[in-house]
Design an enzyme around this catalytic site. Structure first.
Site, PDB file in Angstrom:
ATOM      1  N   ASP A 107      -4.664  -4.480 -10.506  1.00 15.79           N
ATOM      2  CA  ASP A 107      -5.265  -4.730  -9.202  1.00 15.79           C
ATOM      3  C   ASP A 107      -4.769  -3.658  -8.237  1.00 15.79           C
ATOM      4  O   ASP A 107      -3.566  -3.458  -8.089  1.00 15.79           O
ATOM      5  CB  ASP A 107      -4.842  -6.112  -8.697  1.00 15.79           C
ATOM      6  CG  ASP A 107      -5.996  -6.891  -8.113  1.00 15.79           C
ATOM      7  OD1 ASP A 107      -6.702  -6.314  -7.270  1.00 15.79           O
ATOM      8  OD2 ASP A 107      -6.184  -8.058  -8.480  1.00 15.79           O
ATOM      9  N   ASP A 214      -9.222  -3.855  -4.782  1.00 15.53           N
ATOM     10  CA  ASP A 214      -9.271  -4.891  -3.755  1.00 15.53           C
ATOM     11  C   ASP A 214      -9.937  -4.362  -2.486  1.00 15.53           C
ATOM     12  O   ASP A 214      -9.749  -3.205  -2.105  1.00 15.53           O
ATOM     13  CB  ASP A 214      -7.828  -5.326  -3.453  1.00 15.53           C
ATOM     14  CG  ASP A 214      -7.744  -6.550  -2.574  1.00 15.53           C
ATOM     15  OD1 ASP A 214      -8.298  -7.594  -2.958  1.00 15.53           O
ATOM     16  OD2 ASP A 214      -7.097  -6.462  -1.509  1.00 15.53           O
ATOM     17  N   GLU A 278     -14.046  -4.908  -5.272  1.00 14.92           N
ATOM     18  CA  GLU A 278     -14.314  -6.152  -4.551  1.00 14.92           C
ATOM     19  C   GLU A 278     -15.125  -5.788  -3.317  1.00 14.92           C
ATOM     20  O   GLU A 278     -14.593  -5.276  -2.343  1.00 14.92           O
ATOM     21  CB  GLU A 278     -13.000  -6.827  -4.152  1.00 14.92           C
ATOM     22  CG  GLU A 278     -13.221  -8.133  -3.410  1.00 14.92           C
ATOM     23  CD  GLU A 278     -11.951  -8.668  -2.768  1.00 14.92           C
ATOM     24  OE1 GLU A 278     -11.840  -9.898  -2.631  1.00 14.92           O
ATOM     25  OE2 GLU A 278     -11.079  -7.863  -2.384  1.00 14.92           O
ATOM     26  N   HIS A 356      -9.477 -15.699  -8.727  1.00 10.44           N
ATOM     27  CA  HIS A 356      -8.281 -16.249  -8.089  1.00 10.44           C
ATOM     28  C   HIS A 356      -8.518 -16.699  -6.651  1.00 10.44           C
ATOM     29  O   HIS A 356      -7.612 -17.257  -6.027  1.00 10.44           O
ATOM     30  CB  HIS A 356      -7.173 -15.193  -8.094  1.00 10.44           C
ATOM     31  CG  HIS A 356      -7.538 -13.969  -7.302  1.00 10.44           C
ATOM     32  ND1 HIS A 356      -8.511 -13.085  -7.701  1.00 10.44           N
ATOM     33  CD2 HIS A 356      -7.077 -13.501  -6.120  1.00 10.44           C
ATOM     34  CE1 HIS A 356      -8.631 -12.125  -6.793  1.00 10.44           C
ATOM     35  NE2 HIS A 356      -7.779 -12.361  -5.830  1.00 10.44           N
ATOM     36  N   ASP A 357      -9.707 -16.442  -6.109  1.00  9.14           N
ATOM     37  CA  ASP A 357      -9.986 -16.725  -4.699  1.00  9.14           C
ATOM     38  C   ASP A 357     -10.938 -17.897  -4.497  1.00  9.14           C
ATOM     39  O   ASP A 357     -11.416 -18.107  -3.378  1.00  9.14           O
ATOM     40  CB  ASP A 357     -10.580 -15.485  -4.016  1.00  9.14           C
ATOM     41  CG  ASP A 357      -9.526 -14.470  -3.614  1.00  9.14           C
ATOM     42  OD1 ASP A 357      -8.355 -14.861  -3.453  1.00  9.14           O
ATOM     43  OD2 ASP A 357      -9.872 -13.288  -3.459  1.00  9.14           O
TER      44      ASP A 357
END
Length: 587
Positions: A107, A214, A278, A356-357
């Site tokens: 990430d 990200d 993202e 994960h969000d």
């Protein structure tokens, strides 16, 4: 492009056909009993990961961090958070993945750092520090009464404003997220070069195979920083994503990343390294394609979040967790939009419904009641594997993990965003501004909070689901004895066994499932989701029942059943939460 057209214009690249598996290190496997998952724990489970049939492991942030935002607040890109292990452990994980014919991506969190990063400590040291301009510092404004005010009226993603006052240098610094996550100033070339060396080349030199990037479209702010329009007259701070998403230099910056850094590296087996960005708040295809067009040489693919935001308000707005009921046709239109936007282009897309969000997909899109959970999980697996694009799974999805029990109190929700939204809801309810807000936001968090996906992985029926012998950083789900990997590995009819089978099928029929064109059928049906996939002379029909009652279906008479999510099959009728795939050619 017509559904009948030949889709061979999509060049075949390894990452298009890959299945990615996201690991959230805090919650995967604790090897030493301290309550935190760690990299040695991942290494213990490498055979399990490989057995699923995935091609790439995506490791969420494991860098050194104060963990205010679970590692998305990096204090040192070149070090590992001590409870997770050390750099050598990551090197071992790279080697283990490669030995098992899997690639490893990290990430990349480079929109902001932690306020504990050495760069920021220097930046806040004085107004004339060489790194002062590596972050966004601005003087205060003052109202007519002489009260100090932030430089702009922006609302942050985690509720509250985007500016924090620094007493030492008597200025504010900008942070789109938590107060401890100051934004890096990409306008400064020295800052960019430091990012490339510390956050990227350091790990690429160790052999990683790419990055999940990200907040990839937030690096270029709209300058000068001025107030956002007032769209919420009841509040001093305003949603302001248009001031930092898709800014004027964003494509220049991403091209530079690709040209100067990523293009110089290859995977362990000699392939191009992969990037997936993202990409938030890009609601139309025209705004996404420049990021993922192969000709533009920016990103390989992106996550577009319409599907996981279904029922939410816009990110960064005060109604994000004020749940809005949705109907199946809304979901269908979202899937159709992001399946079809690549047709006739050199762009690519992703397929996912968990990360994960967000809340767990069974709880979000189907039914997590005990009698329906397993059926829902298998139906959703068929929904995913039938779609075109690169497939992403999230840890625990393959065993059918579900949301936090509704009986748990808000004290079990550990995420900074959840805590902030809940505190805001309590305050606005109790001061009379919005009397029903606690009830509404509480319900929304029970369904959509980031915490749900972060519960410890359920390995077996032992204490804490086999995640840790100590007290886990987050409480283990109450259902770990009935939902766990160990019991499902022994059961040919389990959710885990079904996912393994579906991933094999996707590879066997990659022409039509990975590369085929998508056509939505019966778009207004409230109960069933039906779509057709085509590749040259091949056709597949995917039929899904999203309800607890049987549903009639037609149009499959001349086709061969490839797979059903349930053992009991009734001709012309879909059982509750049943999914099927039909094909019209010989296997």
């Amino acid at each position: 492009m017509s559904p009948h057209a030949d889709p061979l214009h999509h060049k075949r690249v390894w990452w298009k056909e890959a299945t990615f598996y996201q690991i959230y290190p805090a919650s995967f496997k604790d090897s030493n009993g301290d309550g935190w998952g760690d990299i040695p724990g991942i290494l213990q489970k490498i055979d399990y990961i490989a057995s699923i049939g995935v091609d790439v492991v995506w490791l969420s942030p494991m860098f050194d961090s104060p963990q205010i935002d679970m590692g998305y607040d990096v204090s040192d890109y070149e070090a590992v958070y001590a409870p997770y292990g050390c750099v050598e452990d990551v090197e071992k994980l790279i080697e283990a993945c490669h030995k098992n014919h899997m690639k490893l991506i990290l990430d990349l969190v480079i929109n902001h750092t932690s306020d504990q990063h050495a760069w920021f400590k220097e930046s806040r040291g004085s107004k004339d520090n060489p790194k002062r301009d590596w972050y966004f510092w601005r003087p205060a404004r003052y109202d007519k009464q002489g009260n100090r005010m932030p430089p702009t009226n922006y609302r942050s993603y985690f509720a509250g404003g985007t500016w924090t006052w620094d007493e030492h240098t008597q200025e504010y610094y900008l942070h789109l997220y938590d107060t401890t996550q100051p934004d890096l100033n990409w306008e400064n070339e020295d800052c960019r070069q430091a990012i490339y060396n510390s956050a990227m080349r350091f790990w690429l030199d160790k052999g990683i195979d790419g990055f999940r990037i990200d907040t990839v479209n937030k690096y270029s702010k709209v300058l000068p920083l001025i107030d956002a329009p007032v769209t919420d007259p009841t509040n001093d701070i305003q949603p302001a994503a248009q001031m930092w998403c898709n800014g004027p230099r964003i494509h220049e910056f991403i091209k530079e990343i690709n040209r100067d850094v990523l293009s110089k590296y290859r995977t362990y087996d000699g392939q191009p390294v992969v990037t997936v960005g993202e990409l938030s708040l890009c609601s139309d295809a025209e705004s996404v394609i420049p990021y993922v067009s192969a000709l533009e040489k920016e990103l390989d693919m992106v996550f577009q979040f319409d599907i996981t935001h279904l029922g939410q308000g816009p990110p960064g707005c005060n109604d994000k967790y004020d749940f809005a009921e949705w109907k199946l046709p809304e979901m269908k239109r979202i899937v159709e939009k992001w399946q079809c936007f690549i047709e006739g282009t050199d762009a690519w897309t992703t397929v996912f419904n968990e990360n994960h969000d967000n809340g767990r997909s069974i709880s979000r899109y189907a039914n997590d009641a005990p009698e329906w959970r397993e059926k829902s999980a298998k139906m959703l697996a068929i929904w995913l594997i039938g779609q075109t694009g690169s497939l992403f799974l999230y840890q625990g999805q393959e065993i059918g993990m579900i949301n936090i029990p509704k009986e748990w109190g808000m004290e079990e929700y550990k995420d900074v965003e959840s805590q902030n939204y809940w505190a805001e809801a309590v305050r606005l309810a109790e001061d009379g501004t919005d009397p029903t807000r606690k009830e509404r936001i509480g319900y929304g968090l029970q369904l959509m909070a980031r915490d749900h996906s972060r519960l410890p992985f359920q390995w077996d029926g032992s204490i804490n689901g086999g995640f840790s012998t100590g007290k886990p950083w987050m409480r283990a789900h109450d259902n770990y004895k009935s939902i766990n990997a160990a019991s499902q590995e022994k059961d040919a009819d389990s959710v885990l066994s079904f996912y393994k089978r579906m991933l094999r099928l996707r590879k066997e029929h990659k022409d039509i499932f990975v590369y085929g064109t998508f056509e939505l059928l019966d778009p207004d049906n409230l109960n069933t989701f039906v779509f057709r996939k085509r590749y040259q002379e091949k056709t597949a029909l995917v039929v899904l029942n999203f309800t607890t009652t049987p549903q009639l279906m037609s149009g499959t008479e001349e086709m061969k059943l490839l797979v059903s999510s349930q053992s009991k099959k009734i001709p012309g009728t879909l059982q509750p939460f049943e999914g099927r795939i039909y094909i019209n050619y010989e296997v």
